[in-house]
Design a protein around this motif. Sequence first.
Motif, PDB file in Angstrom:
ATOM      1  N   ILE A 107       0.862  -1.189   0.000  1.00 51.79           N
ATOM      2  CA  ILE A 107       0.000   0.000   0.000  1.00 51.79           C
ATOM      3  C   ILE A 107       0.892   1.231   0.000  1.00 51.79           C
ATOM      4  N   MET A 108       0.712   2.096  -1.019  1.00 52.76           N
ATOM      5  CA  MET A 108       1.694   3.143  -1.278  1.00 52.76           C
ATOM      6  C   MET A 108       1.244   4.554  -0.896  1.00 52.76           C
ATOM      7  N   ASP A 109      -0.048   4.809  -0.781  1.00 57.87           N
ATOM      8  CA  ASP A 109      -0.460   6.166  -0.409  1.00 57.87           C
ATOM      9  C   ASP A 109      -1.681   6.119   0.510  1.00 57.87           C
ATOM     10  N   THR A 110      -2.017   7.291   1.059  1.00 55.91           N
ATOM     11  CA  THR A 110      -3.077   7.382   2.056  1.00 55.91           C
ATOM     12  C   THR A 110      -4.428   6.980   1.482  1.00 55.91           C
ATOM     13  N   GLY A 111      -4.694   7.354   0.237  1.00 62.64           N
ATOM     14  CA  GLY A 111      -5.973   6.998  -0.376  1.00 62.64           C
ATOM     15  C   GLY A 111      -6.139   5.500  -0.528  1.00 62.64           C
ATOM     16  N   ASP A 112      -5.053   4.799  -0.931  1.00 63.49           N
ATOM     17  CA  ASP A 112      -5.115   3.346  -1.079  1.00 63.49           C
ATOM     18  C   ASP A 112      -5.411   2.654   0.247  1.00 63.49           C
ATOM     19  N   CYS A 113      -5.021   3.288   1.353  1.00 62.37           N
ATOM     20  CA  CYS A 113      -5.131   2.632   2.657  1.00 62.37           C
ATOM     21  C   CYS A 113      -6.490   2.832   3.322  1.00 62.37           C
ATOM     22  N   GLN A 114      -7.285   3.747   2.826  1.00 54.86           N
ATOM     23  CA  GLN A 114      -8.545   4.060   3.496  1.00 54.86           C
ATOM     24  C   GLN A 114      -9.495   2.862   3.598  1.00 54.86           C
ATOM     25  N   PRO A 115      -9.703   2.063   2.524  1.00 54.18           N
ATOM     26  CA  PRO A 115     -10.606   0.899   2.672  1.00 54.18           C
ATOM     27  C   PRO A 115     -10.146  -0.086   3.742  1.00 54.18           C
ATOM     28  N   LEU A 116      -8.850  -0.316   3.836  1.00 54.29           N
ATOM     29  CA  LEU A 116      -8.335  -1.225   4.856  1.00 54.29           C
ATOM     30  C   LEU A 116      -8.551  -0.643   6.245  1.00 54.29           C
ATOM     31  N   TYR A 117      -8.343   0.657   6.389  1.00 54.75           N
ATOM     32  CA  TYR A 117      -8.528   1.321   7.681  1.00 54.75           C
ATOM     33  C   TYR A 117      -9.975   1.185   8.166  1.00 54.75           C
ATOM     34  N   HIS A 118     -10.912   1.399   7.264  1.00 54.97           N
ATOM     35  CA  HIS A 118     -12.316   1.294   7.650  1.00 54.97           C
ATOM     36  C   HIS A 118     -12.707  -0.154   7.947  1.00 54.97           C
ATOM     37  N   ALA A 119     -12.098  -1.120   7.242  1.00 55.07           N
ATOM     38  CA  ALA A 119     -12.390  -2.533   7.524  1.00 55.07           C
ATOM     39  C   ALA A 119     -11.933  -2.917   8.925  1.00 55.07           C
ATOM     40  N   ILE A 120     -10.809  -2.361   9.367  1.00 54.56           N
ATOM     41  CA  ILE A 120     -10.312  -2.694  10.711  1.00 54.56           C
ATOM     42  C   ILE A 120     -11.157  -1.987  11.773  1.00 54.56           C
ATOM     43  N   ARG A 121     -11.618  -0.813  11.494  1.00 54.53           N
ATOM     44  CA  ARG A 121     -12.559  -0.159  12.427  1.00 54.53           C
ATOM     45  C   ARG A 121     -13.829  -1.000  12.562  1.00 54.53           C
ATOM     46  N   ASP A 122     -14.288  -1.577  11.434  1.00 56.75           N
ATOM     47  CA  ASP A 122     -15.450  -2.468  11.488  1.00 56.75           C
ATOM     48  C   ASP A 122     -15.141  -3.711  12.329  1.00 56.75           C
ATOM     49  N   ASN A 133     -17.547  -5.243  19.813  1.00 53.45           N
ATOM     50  CA  ASN A 133     -18.117  -4.299  20.785  1.00 53.45           C
ATOM     51  C   ASN A 133     -17.063  -3.338  21.332  1.00 53.45           C
ATOM     52  N   MET A 134     -16.162  -2.912  20.465  1.00 53.95           N
ATOM     53  CA  MET A 134     -15.104  -1.964  20.831  1.00 53.95           C
ATOM     54  C   MET A 134     -15.130  -0.803  19.820  1.00 53.95           C
ATOM     55  N   LYS A 135     -16.300  -0.237  19.609  1.00 55.02           N
ATOM     56  CA  LYS A 135     -16.455   0.812  18.608  1.00 55.02           C
ATOM     57  C   LYS A 135     -15.675   2.060  19.003  1.00 55.02           C
ATOM     58  N   LEU A 136     -15.006   2.667  17.999  1.00 56.01           N
ATOM     59  CA  LEU A 136     -14.282   3.915  18.187  1.00 56.01           C
ATOM     60  C   LEU A 136     -15.235   5.068  17.842  1.00 56.01           C
ATOM     61  N   ASP A 137     -15.570   5.853  18.856  1.00 55.54           N
ATOM     62  CA  ASP A 137     -16.558   6.904  18.663  1.00 55.54           C
ATOM     63  C   ASP A 137     -16.005   8.088  17.874  1.00 55.54           C
ATOM     64  N   SER A 161     -16.532 -11.256  16.177  1.00 56.30           N
ATOM     65  CA  SER A 161     -15.451 -10.896  15.264  1.00 56.30           C
ATOM     66  C   SER A 161     -15.440 -11.773  14.034  1.00 56.30           C
ATOM     67  N   ALA A 162     -15.935 -13.003  14.153  1.00 58.05           N
ATOM     68  CA  ALA A 162     -15.901 -13.905  13.004  1.00 58.05           C
ATOM     69  C   ALA A 162     -16.773 -13.368  11.879  1.00 58.05           C
ATOM     70  N   ALA A 163     -17.951 -12.861  12.210  1.00 63.89           N
ATOM     71  CA  ALA A 163     -18.828 -12.322  11.179  1.00 63.89           C
ATOM     72  C   ALA A 163     -18.222 -11.095  10.541  1.00 63.89           C
ATOM     73  N   SER A 164     -17.589 -10.246  11.375  1.00 63.24           N
ATOM     74  CA  SER A 164     -16.955  -9.050  10.826  1.00 63.24           C
ATOM     75  C   SER A 164     -15.819  -9.413   9.895  1.00 63.24           C
ATOM     76  N   SER A 165     -15.024 -10.404  10.305  1.00 67.16           N
ATOM     77  CA  SER A 165     -13.909 -10.837   9.471  1.00 67.16           C
ATOM     78  C   SER A 165     -14.404 -11.402   8.160  1.00 67.16           C
ATOM     79  N   SER A 166     -15.473 -12.199   8.215  1.00 68.36           N
ATOM     80  CA  SER A 166     -15.994 -12.794   6.990  1.00 68.36           C
ATOM     81  C   SER A 166     -16.472 -11.729   6.018  1.00 68.36           C
ATOM     82  N   SER A 167     -17.123 -10.678   6.558  1.00 67.06           N
ATOM     83  CA  SER A 167     -17.618  -9.630   5.673  1.00 67.06           C
ATOM     84  C   SER A 167     -16.474  -8.880   5.031  1.00 67.06           C
ATOM     85  N   SER A 168     -15.400  -8.627   5.825  1.00 62.80           N
ATOM     86  CA  SER A 168     -14.271  -7.912   5.243  1.00 62.80           C
ATOM     87  C   SER A 168     -13.575  -8.757   4.205  1.00 62.80           C
ATOM     88  N   LEU A 169     -13.495 -10.078   4.407  1.00 67.59           N
ATOM     89  CA  LEU A 169     -12.872 -10.951   3.420  1.00 67.59           C
ATOM     90  C   LEU A 169     -13.659 -10.959   2.121  1.00 67.59           C
TER      91      LEU A 169
END
Length: 510
Positions: free
Chosen positions: A279-294, A300-304, A442-450
């Motif tokens: 991953i080379m720039d900030t724009g490319d990394c945004q989808p991954l960042y949001h997937a980890i927030r999900d 049950n550890m939502k970042l407000d 977490s399993a359901a969240s991981s499956s959706s991100s995959l």
Amino acid sequence: MAPPPPSSDVNHLSHPCIYGDFNNSYPERKSRLMKWLSKLFKSGSGGRRGGGCGGYNPQFVGEENLVVRAPVRMPDDRPRTKKEQEELDHAIALSLSDGMGKRNGYNEWRRDCNYGGALPRGADNGGPNSTTYPPYGNLQYNPAGYSVCAGCHREIGYGNYLGCMGAYFHPNCFRCHSCGYPITEQEFSLSGRDPCHKSCFKELTHPKCDVCLQFIPTNAAGLIEYRCHPFWSQKYCPSHEHDNTARCCSCERLESWNVRYYSLEDGRSLCLECMESAIMDTGDCQPLYHAIRDYYEGMNMKLDQQIPMLLVERRALNEAIVGEKNGYHHMPETRGLCLSEEQTVTSILKRPRIGGQHLIGMRTQPQKLTRKCEVTAILVLYGLPRLLTGAILAHELMHGWLRLKGYRNLNPEVEEGICQVLSYMWLESEVLPGSSSRASTSAASSSSSLSKKGGKSNVENKLGEFFIHQIAHDASPAYGGGFRAANAAVNKYGLRLTLDHIRLTGNFPF
């Protein structure tokens, strides 16, 4: 000193080899033959006869004058010449059989060495496809027990043969198990029970350097000393640790001489496999960042708070570390930072392009970060594979979550340890399906991100396994020791109870 090479089923043995002819020396063979002929003809004659036909007829054999009585016609009336030939063949056979039991009936060589037995000295004149032997005659006699070749399993019908390893061979049937060519050198090696040329045996057993592709040299003590990566099993000469050989900044493998690495603009090197998902720039990394927030929200550890995330160069990250008052940083290479101070940071705006073996043309921009909460921003080093970038994000997001939830003044072993656990858990959910059962949702969240990302290649999965291995075997007290203590607590009590205990006591439950 590196550990010794793994043991194998290769044995270094010393075996005597017997090479020779079914004849002894020429004068001795001729003398014995004449004695048998004399006995044979004496026993075969029916007595003297008178007249010209009954007298003695001198016969000259070879270079000696031996007077023997000419054999008379036998009672079976077969032609004299045929009968004489049979008796002559029989005499030769008996003569040779009599000599086979004597030790000096062969030309025998013995040579003690570390690699194996010895072949006759005259046999090393030929190339790999030829064999040189003394000029003995070919005799059509097979002594008992020596008649079958251990190579082709056919009868040894002529004089030249090779005795070795308790078996007998046609000279052309004693072949290297590796290359298949006849062994004509004076020495050979054994791989198990299979003979090999010494050069072929070295190719099979002597380790080669994965960097320079040469045989790893021996040290002053005569031992093969090399370095070996604990995960990739990459073997290399110790000298490559100090000769400026490039090392991948992600997977830690050294650059091989037949494969070139990419050079990033901040001086780091990246191997081709890590480059595939980098991953080379900030724009490319945004989808991954949001997937980890999900992923956090699924546990049950939502970042407000919306925490900004920037990809930066090494220099910008190091400058931010200097300006940061709080936090414990993993030296010598810090690859992520949870920033809590207001700073101006230079981020990657546009990814670089490939120019030969270099990545060039990267665009950056300075960005003023203002503090709106306990966390100002999350910074991650650019140019790392997706899974490693995600693991860093998961770690830094845990720092942000702890600060936003009021976890104060934790010692480095506790804070870095629990952050490493979240990084480890996210990697497991990506690389090892079904392994995220420690968190209920977490399993359901991981499956959706995959499903959003699609399947990963075998190369990327292997990289993920390596990053998991790195976390589990980290030797540092805070990141390594802290992770192992935190992981043991989470495995025993669960993540939620462990976090509650840390809030109350500042330490892990035991």
